[in-house]
Enzyme design. Structure first.
Site, PDB file in Angstrom:
ATOM      1  N   GLY A 176      51.703  53.823 -32.298  1.00 50.18           N
ATOM      2  CA  GLY A 176      52.078  55.038 -33.147  1.00 50.18           C
ATOM      3  C   GLY A 176      53.476  55.082 -33.331  1.00 50.18           C
ATOM      4  CB  CYS A 177      55.872  55.797 -31.367  1.00 47.43           C
ATOM      5  SG  CYS A 177      57.813  56.278 -30.912  1.00 47.43           S
TER       6      CYS A 177
END
Length: 274
Positions: free
Chosen positions: A110-111
């Protein structure tokens, strides 16, 4: 390297108003991918284990490890029990540049900015895209998300992965890549464009995700002038797009879309062939 297994079929229990039902679901696989430059690991990202060379090349380009494929003198993919290594050997001048700015990061799906070691790295200066160039018709923009949706086999199996596609001037999907990570899907697409000799300035990139800072950064560094997404941009991502000359389109679904920056590259109304 043998073809990777991209999904696993697992049992579960579906709970509905009429009771419990045994089910099987296909879940997407993810694996650690180490980006190794001249024997030193610079990054480890969790990614879907397909199109690894596209991912590695796109990541190296958008994160500044290389400025073009000519900087790479050799490349190989090595599978291990615990993950995959994408090994680069660089031309001497570029190898020295990488040694000067080496960083380590572990990036969950997610990053795209996890593990950087300074605020300056998070908000790096971007080049300004040249004005003009390819203009896209309203219909091509409006249909881009639906066109991409028709090219997502892994999503069809799992409902759990993102996609990034390259849209030609007529709205056709020229290339597409999928991954559990939205930024990984974009890196894979950019790597595939570079390896295929396709000029990113000749069309637009369409995403199945929101538009955050790193998605704008990667698109601009790749040299693509138009970014289309099915969801919203962050405020900071919009500011970056405005400053870098990037046409930013969001909420592109159901035949409509919003334009948030540099609308001059989009021809609204009826489009006519030259």
């Amino acid at each position: 390297m043998n073809a990777p297994r991209l999904t696993y079929s697992v049992p579960g229990v579906n709970v509905r108003h009429d009771g419990l039902h045994d089910i099987r679901r296909s879940l997407p696989e993810e694996t650690p991918v180490a980006l190794v430059f001249d024997g030193t690991t610079a990054a480890v990202m969790m990614a879907s284990p397909d199109n690894i060379q596209d991912f590695a090349m796109g990541f190296a380009l958008t994160e500044g490890f290389i400025s073009g494929l000519a900087d790479v003198t050799d490349f190989e993919i090595v599978a291990h029990e615990l993950g995959i290594e994408a090994r680069f050997w660089l031309a001497s001048e570029q190898a020295e540049a990488v040694r000067r700015r080496r960083r380590s990061m572990l990036g969950p799906v997610g990053c795209g900015l996890c593990g950087i070691d300074s605020l300056e790295q998070a908000i790096r200066p971007l080049p300004v895209l040249p004005a003009g160039g390819t203009r896209l018709c309203q219909a091509a923009i409006a249909g881009a998300s639906e066109a991409l949706r028709a090219h997502q086999p892994l999503h069809d199996q799992t409902r759990a992965v993102h996609a990034a596609g390259f849209v030609g001037p007529e709205g056709d999907i020229v290339l597409m890549r999928e991954d559990v990570g939205r930024h990984n899907a974009l890196d894979k697409l950019i790597g595939a464009l570079s390896r295929g000799g396709i000029d990113p300035a000749s069309g637009a990139i369409v995403l199945t995700s929101r538009v955050s800072v790193e998605m704008v950064q990667k698109t601009v560094i790749a040299g693509c002038p138009v970014l289309i997404a099915v969801s919203a941009p962050t405020a900071h991502a919009l500011r970056l797009a405005e400053g870098a000359g990037l046409t930013l389109v969001a909420f592109a679904r159901g035949g409509s879309f919003d334009i948030y920056a540099h609308p001059e590259r989009i021809q609204t109304g009826a489009c006519h062939a030259a």
